[in-house]
Design an enzyme around this catalytic site. Structure first.
Site, PDB file in Angstrom:
ATOM      1  N   SER A  95      50.124 -35.532   2.970  1.00  0.00           N
ATOM      2  CA  SER A  95      49.267 -36.240   3.933  1.00  0.00           C
ATOM      3  C   SER A  95      50.074 -36.682   5.150  1.00  0.00           C
ATOM      4  O   SER A  95      51.284 -36.903   5.084  1.00  0.00           O
ATOM      5  CB  SER A  95      48.624 -37.453   3.277  1.00  0.00           C
ATOM      6  OG  SER A  95      47.902 -37.072   2.133  1.00  0.00           O
TER       7      SER A  95
HETATM    8  N1  SAH Z   1      49.606 -37.718  -2.240  1.00  0.00           N
HETATM    9  C1  SAH Z   1      50.016 -36.509  -1.572  1.00  0.00           C
HETATM   10  C2  SAH Z   1      48.854 -35.773  -0.991  1.00  0.00           C
HETATM   11  C3  SAH Z   1      48.553 -34.571  -1.798  1.00  0.00           C
HETATM   12  S1  SAH Z   1      47.134 -33.668  -1.242  1.00  0.00           S
HETATM   13  C4  SAH Z   1      51.067 -36.882  -0.530  1.00  0.00           C
HETATM   14  O1  SAH Z   1      51.908 -37.670  -0.828  1.00  0.00           O
HETATM   15  O2  SAH Z   1      51.078 -36.353   0.555  1.00  0.00           O
HETATM   16  C5  SAH Z   1      45.959 -34.108  -2.463  1.00  0.00           C
HETATM   17  C6  SAH Z   1      46.238 -33.653  -3.866  1.00  0.00           C
HETATM   18  O3  SAH Z   1      45.110 -34.035  -4.632  1.00  0.00           O
HETATM   19  C7  SAH Z   1      46.391 -32.153  -4.069  1.00  0.00           C
HETATM   20  O4  SAH Z   1      47.640 -31.876  -4.609  1.00  0.00           O
HETATM   21  C8  SAH Z   1      45.269 -31.799  -5.041  1.00  0.00           C
HETATM   22  O5  SAH Z   1      45.614 -30.816  -5.979  1.00  0.00           O
HETATM   23  C9  SAH Z   1      45.028 -33.135  -5.696  1.00  0.00           C
HETATM   24  N2  SAH Z   1      43.731 -33.284  -6.363  1.00  0.00           N
HETATM   25  C10 SAH Z   1      42.502 -32.887  -5.961  1.00  0.00           C
HETATM   26  N3  SAH Z   1      41.582 -33.221  -6.885  1.00  0.00           N
HETATM   27  C11 SAH Z   1      42.251 -33.859  -7.894  1.00  0.00           C
HETATM   28  C12 SAH Z   1      41.866 -34.409  -9.138  1.00  0.00           C
HETATM   29  N4  SAH Z   1      40.596 -34.401  -9.572  1.00  0.00           N
HETATM   30  N5  SAH Z   1      42.820 -34.969  -9.917  1.00  0.00           N
HETATM   31  C13 SAH Z   1      44.118 -34.993  -9.534  1.00  0.00           C
HETATM   32  N6  SAH Z   1      44.545 -34.459  -8.374  1.00  0.00           N
HETATM   33  C14 SAH Z   1      43.632 -33.896  -7.562  1.00  0.00           C
END
Ligand code: SAH
Length: 290
Positions: free
Chosen positions: A137
């Site tokens: 993000s």
């Molecule tokens: N927190 C991260 C952002 C990752 S993007 C950062 O530090 O930048 C969002 C993530 O959410 C993705 O890896 C995606 O696979 C995950 N995601 C989507 N739906 C989800 C769910 N139901 N349970 C767990 N993770 C999920």
């Protein structure tokens, strides 16, 4: 994190210096390197110094003054430190005021969470690909969500927090500096593994990574006084609302093509309030695991 990784604060100096060699931080042309004494830097340093708790400041200075491992060079002011400070200055300029959040953003080496080919872009204000069609993000939104979650009736004190969507582990690392315990769930196995790999050298003792469907929450660790969703659903699952403590705050992007950041506060056993904050853009929240 494995049970072995118990030391804190983060053991950064060796990690950062090692990775600098392989990632060419500062060699790239797309980043602006802040000069040591810019007005923005001073503004941020003042903001941080004014508002951060002294424990936080001590943690930051401990991070900077890590003992030098035998055989490695003396710690010098790092290019990534300067670029990261400039990133924090931008985040502050965009409206994030919480000194503890800004200090945490300053402490976590974001470039260690992106692929080495993208490291020169790690401190720009953008989301970046981390594989599997997912992204790390944007720094501003990471800071903003944590600031909103911290703005509780306990003066920002957070015991247990839950993150849905670990991705590469960056936000979990930032959260580890503002909460006692951080639980983070990822549904894509290789990303869960990537986060473990990224976090291991930082030796953060208070993060628990979980592979699973975050839409189900983590009943065994509930209730949480903060929950952050890093992926957008059309609505926030009731299961997660039920795992909030009373007085707890959940921050989540909600929507499809058009998304808004929502704050949900639990005000009673069967009562929640909902506030829409601002537009945002996240990858979708999906059910199940892969
Ligand atoms: N927190 C991260 C952002 C990752 S993007 C950062 O530090 O930048 C969002 C993530 O959410 C993705 O890896 C995606 O696979 C995950 N995601 C989507 N739906 C989800 C769910 N139901 N349970 C767990 N993770 C999920």
């Amino acid at each position: 994190m494995s049970g072995k990784d118990k030391r804190f604060p983060l053991s950064l100096s060796s990690v950062v210096e090692k990775s600098q060699k392989s990632t060419h931080m500062g060699g790239g042309s797309s980043i602006r390197i802040a000069t040591p004494q810019t007005a923005t830097q001073n503004a941020v340093q003042n903001t941080v110094a004014r508002t951060a708790e002294s424990a936080e400041l001590q943690a930051r200075s401990a991070i900077r003054n890590q003992p030098v491992p035998p055989g490695s060079s003396r710690p010098t002011p790092l290019v990534s430190d300067a670029v990261r400070l400039a990133m924090v200055a931008r985040v502050a300029k965009q409206g994030v005021r919480d000194g503890k959040v800004l200090a945490a953003m300053e402490a976590v080496p974001r470039h260690l969470f992106v692929q080495s080919g993208l490291a020169s872009q790690a401190y720009i204000d953008a989301s970046l690909p981390i594989g599997h069609h997912q992204t790390i993000s944007q720094p501003y939104i990471v800071a903003r969500m944590i600031e909103v979650m911290r703005n509780n009736a306990n003066g920002g004190k957070l015991d247990k927090v839950l993150e849905i969507g670990t991705g590469c582990g960056y936000q979990a690392a930032v959260l580890s500096l503002v909460a006692n315990e951080v639980y983070s769930i990822e549904r894509i196995k290789p990303l869960h593994e990537l986060a473990k790999t990224n976090l291991r050298p930082l030796r953060i003792a208070n993060i628990r990574l979980q592979y699973g469907d975050g839409m189900l929450g983590l009943p065994k660790a509930a209730p949480f006084d903060g929950i952050i969703l890093a992926a957008a659903g059309l609505e926030v699952p009731q299961t997660l609302l039920d795992q909030m403590s009373i007085g707890g705050r959940l921050v989540a992007p909600v929507g499809g093509r058009h998304q808004v950041l929502q704050l949900i506060e639990r005000t009673g056993k069967f009562e929640w309030t909902n506030t829409t904050l601002e537009d945002c853009h996240f990858v979708p929240l999906r059910p199940g695991v892969v």
